[in-house]
Enzyme design. Structure first.
Site, PDB file in Angstrom:
ATOM      1  N   GLU A   1      24.954 -31.910  97.096  1.00  0.00           N
ATOM      2  CA  GLU A   1      23.579 -31.525  97.384  1.00  0.00           C
ATOM      3  C   GLU A   1      22.823 -32.808  97.717  1.00  0.00           C
ATOM      4  OE1 GLU A   1      22.084 -28.801  94.390  1.00  0.00           O
ATOM      5  OE2 GLU A   1      24.100 -28.090  93.966  1.00  0.00           O
TER       6      GLU A   1
ATOM      7  N   ARG B   1      25.437 -16.208  94.228  1.00  0.00           N
ATOM      8  CA  ARG B   1      25.826 -17.479  93.625  1.00  0.00           C
ATOM      9  C   ARG B   1      25.717 -17.376  92.110  1.00  0.00           C
ATOM     10  NH1 ARG B   1      27.612 -18.175  98.102  1.00  0.00           N
ATOM     11  NH2 ARG B   1      26.818 -19.645  99.649  1.00  0.00           N
TER      12      ARG B   1
END
Length: 331
Positions: free
Chosen positions: A3, A313
């Site tokens: 990320e 998710r």
DNA sequence: CTTCAACCCTGGCAGC
DNA sequence: TGCTGCCAGGGTTGAA
């Protein structure tokens, strides 16, 4: 899973090892990294075009927005002539990069054995970093990617649609066309937290789904979304549209804070899928409060962390610190 | 316009 | 032991 903090750590390594150096050779071992992540149909000649556009060019800089990386190429020296690959009067080009789920850059010497997940190698020439051993500077930049969700490409830079009116200075203020739809990330100087908060409040999705939408705010992935929501005390299924603007601002500020903190520790490494360009791991995994800690006590109140699915998710929450929304809804 | 679900991919693991 | 099926999760795409 890279990320924003992990991608910025990689960018930092590339600034040290690749910026200012020249690409003298290109080898693509798996052409699938040249396609987009959802269309594996690789155009005929894609490897040859990628190789031709990159070979001989100098890497001028390393830029990042959210999880997207790009390396602007210095203008080619000498007059352009028909038949030459690159017209210097044309738009500036960049090597665009997305690490996907498992992409890595590693610096190596040619003698180092090739890892089986090596998908491409760039040979680098020119002065290496000052701290490198001048007797044997690594001259290979290797792109590894276990799952092949990552991407490399050479493409023109276009004006940044998120900075209308900004005058490009060199390649500053330009972005790759493939990343033009990506919103600014919280670490960018001009990030407008107020405007992003208002935009999130207009959405009809769960708050976590809104945080993960890279066209609204970029750089936040599954790990930091969970950590930011925990820090702000908000449940991931809270409807974005009926969450107070002060709480939306709080979760955005928390995302900014947790990503800056992670960056200081080199990012989050769970396993060998994310490492720095020199192979080192990041140390933020030990600082995670809820992500991947199902069943373990909440660091704030001791209640066991639970796991649920939001937007397809996995999500991790403290059921006491993050009260579920009154009306249970589908992620 | 927004939202959603299928798809891309490999390796690790559970279950038989 | 060896097979099958499922899961992880970045992003894109096209349908609703």
């Amino acid at each position: 899973m890279p990320e924003l903090p992990e991608v910025e750590s990689v960018a930092s390594g590339l600034r040290t090892w690749a910026a200012g150096r020249r690409v003298t050779g290109v080898r693509v071992f798996d052409p699938r990294i040249l396609g987009t992540t959802s269309n594996r149909t690789i155009a005929a000649g894609a490897v040859e075009e990628f190789t031709e556009l990159l070979t001989g060019r100098e890497i001028a800089a390393v830029e990042r927005r959210g999880k997207f990386l790009w390396l602007p190429l210095a203008p080619e020296r000498g007059p352009w002539r028909p038949g030459r690959a690159v017209d210097p009067s044309g738009p500036p080009l960049a090597l665009s990069v997305h690490l996907g789920m498992s992409g890595q850059f590693r610096v190596h010497t040619p003698a180092d054995p090739l890892h089986r997940h090596t998908r491409a190698v760039l040979d680098l020439a020119g002065p290496g970093p000052a701290e490198a051993d001048p007797a044997a500077p690594p001259t290979e930049l290797r792109f590894l990617d276990q799952r092949i969700f990552g991407h490399l490409g050479v493409e023109p830079l276009v004006p940044d649609p998120h900075r209308p009116g900004a005058q490009p200075d060199g390649t500053a203020g330009l972005v790759p066309g493939s990343a033009a739809h990506i919103a600014p990330d919280p670490l960018e100087p001009g990030f407008d937290l107020e405007a992003v908060g208002r935009r999130i409040q207009r959405k009809r999705t769960a708050l976590k789904v809104a945080l993960l939408d890279q066209t609204t705010v970029s750089g936040i992935g599954n790990i930091y979304a969970d950590e930011a929501l925990f820090a702000a005390g908000i449940h991931p299924l809270a409807p974005a549209g009926s969450t107070r603007i002060s709480r939306i601002r709080a979760v955005l500020a928390a995302a900014d804070a947790v990503m800056r903190s992670s960056l200081e520790q080199g990012g989050t490494s769970f396993d060998a899928l994310y490492v720095h360009v020199n192979g080192d791991s990041g140390y933020f995994a030990r600082s995670l409060q809820v992500y991947g800690r199902t069943g373990r006590p909440c660091p704030r109140c001791g209640t066991p962390i639970t796991r649920l699915t939001v937007g397809g998710r996995s999500s991790h929450v403290c059921p006491a610190c993050q009260r579920p929304p009154r009306r249970a809804r589908i992620g």
